[in-house]
Design an enzyme around this catalytic site. Structure first.
Site, mmCIF file in Angstrom:
data_model
loop_
_atom_site.group_PDB
_atom_site.id
_atom_site.type_symbol
_atom_site.label_atom_id
_atom_site.label_comp_id
_atom_site.label_asym_id
_atom_site.label_seq_id
_atom_site.Cartn_x
_atom_site.Cartn_y
_atom_site.Cartn_z
ATOM 1 N N LYS A 127 -7.012 -8.248 -7.695
ATOM 2 C CA LYS A 127 -6.024 -7.796 -6.711
ATOM 3 C C LYS A 127 -6.572 -7.927 -5.294
ATOM 4 C CE LYS A 127 -3.770 -3.582 -5.077
ATOM 5 N NZ LYS A 127 -3.586 -2.123 -5.310
ATOM 6 N N ASP A 146 0.144 -5.038 -7.644
ATOM 7 C CA ASP A 146 -0.109 -3.628 -7.406
ATOM 8 C C ASP A 146 0.936 -2.815 -8.160
ATOM 9 O OD1 ASP A 146 2.237 -3.876 -5.974
ATOM 10 O OD2 ASP A 146 1.402 -3.205 -4.068
#
Length: 229
Positions: A127, A146
């Site tokens: 991420k 996310d």
């Protein structure tokens, strides 16, 4: 039948993407930064924290530690104090200092511009690496997943997975590579503006006719008026 289903899902994903682009034509990173190092650190701080809070913390943080060498030599208690309000501050401070030390010893003091290298840094998973590559180097290496992206992608029926890495792989197959990162940002905007986790406003959602989870009848047609996130 499986091939037809995949084709249909891909067509729907592209239409969703086009509508998101109309709704949110500007999709900049909401974190404040001047260079890839600052972006990496801000993204690490944003875990389980709002970008708004991170942007309140980073001016003093970056003034106190202006480069990778300063972060690598930081007093841990002082670093913890500066990032405390972002939550999980002890672990974040430890990882920031350790990541900067590794950048110095293994990458000549420069944040690496390769996924395989970035994810070797303490506190940096896919991420964070995706955000750094896309907004720090202009490289779309993957799709940032996310909580907003995970939730809304599932609602839209674009994945059946719950693991972020598997969701990312599904989205990479459905979306054009140049749109991988900004897809995530636009979904975050949409989650804040319309598809709220506690009370999604399906009645006004311009993706409703494409969303199998919509709780209201699809609106007649997508508007072209941009929504300011």
């Amino acid at each position: 039948m499986p091939n037809q289903r995949r084709a249909s899902t891909k067509q729907r994903a592209i239409e969703i993407l086009m509508r998101l682009k109309r709704l949110y034509p500007e999709a900049p990173c909401s974190l404040d930064f001047d260079n890839p190092l600052q972006l990496m650190i801000a993204t690490m701080l944003a875990a389980q924290c709002t970008d708004e809070r991170v942007n309140l913390v980073t001016p003093a943080l970056f003034a106190a530690y202006p480069d990778v060498y300063a972060f690598a030599q930081a007093d841990l208690e002082d670093l913890e104090r500066l990032v405390k309000s972002t939550g999980f501050y002890r672990n974040k401070a430890k990882n920031i200092r350790a990541a900067c030390q590794k950048i110095i010893t293994e990458f000549n003091g420069e944040v690496p511009a390769r996924m395989d290298d970035l994810i070797t840094l303490p506190g940096v998973a896919r991420k964070t690496a995706n955000v750094v590559l896309a907004h720090g180097f202009g490289i779309n290496a993957g799709v940032t997943v996310d909580t907003h992206v995970k939730r809304i992608t599932k609602l839209l029926g674009l994945t059946q997975n719950t693991d972020p890495v598997k969701i990312e792989r599904d989205l990479m197959k459905l979306l054009p590579q140049p749109d991988w990162e900004n897809w995530s940002i636009r979904l975050v905007y949409h989650g804040r503006a319309v598809c709220n986790a506690r009370n999604p406003n399906c009645a006004i959602c311009e993706l409703a006719d494409l969303c199998p989870s919509a709780k209201a009848a699809p609106i007649a047609s997508p508007a072209t008026t941009a929504i300011t996130p």
